[in-house]
Scaffold this motif. Sequence first.
Motif, PDB file in Angstrom:
ATOM      1  N   SER A   1       2.728  83.965 198.699  1.00 22.96           N
ATOM      2  CA  SER A   1       2.848  84.057 200.147  1.00 22.96           C
ATOM      3  C   SER A   1       2.794  82.727 200.914  1.00 22.96           C
ATOM      4  O   SER A   1       1.913  81.866 200.564  1.00 22.96           O
ATOM      5  CB  SER A   1       1.252  84.678 200.869  1.00 22.96           C
ATOM      6  OG  SER A   1       1.087  85.935 200.245  1.00 22.96           O
ATOM      7  N   PRO A   2       3.961  82.444 201.441  1.00 21.91           N
ATOM      8  CA  PRO A   2       4.267  81.191 202.080  1.00 21.91           C
ATOM      9  C   PRO A   2       2.942  80.977 203.238  1.00 21.91           C
ATOM     10  O   PRO A   2       2.756  81.870 203.757  1.00 21.91           O
ATOM     11  CB  PRO A   2       5.645  81.121 202.537  1.00 21.91           C
ATOM     12  CG  PRO A   2       5.957  82.622 202.672  1.00 21.91           C
ATOM     13  CD  PRO A   2       5.154  83.323 201.763  1.00 21.91           C
TER      14      PRO A   2
ATOM     15  N   HIS B   1       1.993  91.954 210.096  1.00 21.76           N
ATOM     16  CA  HIS B   1       2.667  93.192 209.709  1.00 21.76           C
ATOM     17  C   HIS B   1       2.921  93.110 208.219  1.00 21.76           C
ATOM     18  O   HIS B   1       2.782  93.883 207.329  1.00 21.76           O
ATOM     19  CB  HIS B   1       3.723  93.739 210.541  1.00 21.76           C
ATOM     20  CG  HIS B   1       3.582  94.022 211.738  1.00 21.76           C
ATOM     21  ND1 HIS B   1       2.526  94.846 212.265  1.00 21.76           N
ATOM     22  CD2 HIS B   1       3.880  93.583 213.095  1.00 21.76           C
ATOM     23  CE1 HIS B   1       2.335  95.100 213.554  1.00 21.76           C
ATOM     24  NE2 HIS B   1       3.288  94.301 214.129  1.00 21.76           N
ATOM     25  N   VAL B   2       3.491  91.865 207.997  1.00 19.79           N
ATOM     26  CA  VAL B   2       3.920  91.674 206.364  1.00 19.79           C
ATOM     27  C   VAL B   2       2.767  91.755 205.523  1.00 19.79           C
ATOM     28  O   VAL B   2       2.866  92.332 204.596  1.00 19.79           O
ATOM     29  CB  VAL B   2       4.458  90.146 206.402  1.00 19.79           C
ATOM     30  CG1 VAL B   2       4.430  89.795 204.923  1.00 19.79           C
ATOM     31  CG2 VAL B   2       5.767  90.224 206.938  1.00 19.79           C
ATOM     32  N   GLU B   3       1.407  91.382 205.978  1.00 25.54           N
ATOM     33  CA  GLU B   3       0.281  91.214 205.153  1.00 25.54           C
ATOM     34  C   GLU B   3      -0.264  92.911 204.924  1.00 25.54           C
ATOM     35  O   GLU B   3      -0.304  93.184 203.884  1.00 25.54           O
ATOM     36  CB  GLU B   3      -0.932  90.596 205.943  1.00 25.54           C
ATOM     37  CG  GLU B   3      -2.065  90.582 205.104  1.00 25.54           C
ATOM     38  CD  GLU B   3      -3.095  89.617 205.485  1.00 25.54           C
ATOM     39  OE1 GLU B   3      -4.187  89.709 205.038  1.00 25.54           O
ATOM     40  OE2 GLU B   3      -3.020  88.751 206.507  1.00 25.54           O
ATOM     41  N   ALA B   4       0.122  93.665 205.971  1.00 26.97           N
ATOM     42  CA  ALA B   4      -0.241  95.229 205.915  1.00 26.97           C
ATOM     43  C   ALA B   4       0.496  95.638 204.754  1.00 26.97           C
ATOM     44  O   ALA B   4       0.128  96.427 203.832  1.00 26.97           O
ATOM     45  CB  ALA B   4      -0.291  95.677 207.244  1.00 26.97           C
ATOM     46  N   VAL B   5       2.012  95.640 205.066  1.00 24.47           N
ATOM     47  CA  VAL B   5       2.755  96.207 204.205  1.00 24.47           C
ATOM     48  C   VAL B   5       2.660  95.696 202.705  1.00 24.47           C
ATOM     49  O   VAL B   5       2.563  96.434 201.742  1.00 24.47           O
ATOM     50  CB  VAL B   5       4.293  95.817 204.604  1.00 24.47           C
ATOM     51  CG1 VAL B   5       5.446  96.142 203.605  1.00 24.47           C
ATOM     52  CG2 VAL B   5       4.510  96.541 206.087  1.00 24.47           C
ATOM     53  N   ALA B   6       2.415  94.296 202.454  1.00 17.51           N
ATOM     54  CA  ALA B   6       2.283  93.995 201.262  1.00 17.51           C
ATOM     55  C   ALA B   6       1.030  94.184 200.624  1.00 17.51           C
ATOM     56  O   ALA B   6       1.018  94.820 199.271  1.00 17.51           O
ATOM     57  CB  ALA B   6       2.349  92.240 201.233  1.00 17.51           C
ATOM     58  N   ASN B   7      -0.214  94.532 201.440  1.00 20.75           N
ATOM     59  CA  ASN B   7      -1.290  95.051 200.815  1.00 20.75           C
ATOM     60  C   ASN B   7      -1.108  96.376 200.429  1.00 20.75           C
ATOM     61  O   ASN B   7      -1.505  96.971 199.192  1.00 20.75           O
ATOM     62  CB  ASN B   7      -2.452  95.048 201.741  1.00 20.75           C
ATOM     63  CG  ASN B   7      -3.063  93.604 201.942  1.00 20.75           C
ATOM     64  OD1 ASN B   7      -2.696  92.644 201.219  1.00 20.75           O
ATOM     65  ND2 ASN B   7      -3.675  93.393 202.960  1.00 20.75           N
TER      66      ASN B   7
ATOM     67  N   PRO C   1      10.325  80.119 202.276  1.00 19.00           N
ATOM     68  CA  PRO C   1      10.233  79.762 200.902  1.00 19.00           C
ATOM     69  C   PRO C   1      10.119  81.078 199.828  1.00 19.00           C
ATOM     70  O   PRO C   1       8.692  81.474 200.237  1.00 19.00           O
ATOM     71  CB  PRO C   1       9.603  78.557 200.417  1.00 19.00           C
ATOM     72  CG  PRO C   1       8.584  78.401 201.546  1.00 19.00           C
ATOM     73  CD  PRO C   1       9.369  79.240 202.794  1.00 19.00           C
ATOM     74  N   THR C   2      10.859  81.562 198.819  1.00 22.07           N
ATOM     75  CA  THR C   2      10.339  82.615 198.109  1.00 22.07           C
ATOM     76  C   THR C   2      10.289  82.352 196.790  1.00 22.07           C
ATOM     77  O   THR C   2       9.759  83.306 196.091  1.00 22.07           O
ATOM     78  CB  THR C   2      11.236  83.648 198.255  1.00 22.07           C
ATOM     79  OG1 THR C   2      12.635  83.356 197.947  1.00 22.07           O
ATOM     80  CG2 THR C   2      11.686  84.107 199.860  1.00 22.07           C
TER      81      THR C   2
END
Length: 158
Positions: free
Chosen positions: A88-89, A69-75, A140-141
């Motif tokens: 992206s860690p 879901h992170v990938e979809a939101v980030a995209n 890690p950010t």
Amino acid sequence: MGARVRVRGIYATALSKILKDEGFTLVDVSDVLVERLGVPPNRGLPADVTVKTDNEDTSKVLVIGHPEHVEAVANVIYEHVPATIVISPPFGLYATFVVRVRGLKEGKCYVDTPYGIAELAEFRECREGALMPTSVIKVPTQPRSHAVLVPGARVVGD
């Protein structure tokens, strides 16, 4: 239906509007956003992803949660804000690793993960060489920053 997303921080209105228009379900919505966007508050529903301003640098937005879901939101954010720089860690929040304890340094316990050194929080002992299962509670950010793990495996889901 898209992932459930909680949005916080100084960019919350703009990011919430973008995500809502792209079909994501906003959860734990503030009263201000309920009024501005005309969405239900959806309080009490778990978020698949949290989008928030970085506490240390408000020019950064963190997208954390379940990796798919992170990938979809980030995209989606990247599509609407193309000047975005994405870090992206290699693992997500709540990932589980068996780690080897390195030892104490300045009161902090450090461990070796498959992806490098991480800090172990909430530890009872920090015995060099010990193996233990752990879960990631902070990814890690920043370049050269460490993940933070806690002892034990966590199961996350609905």
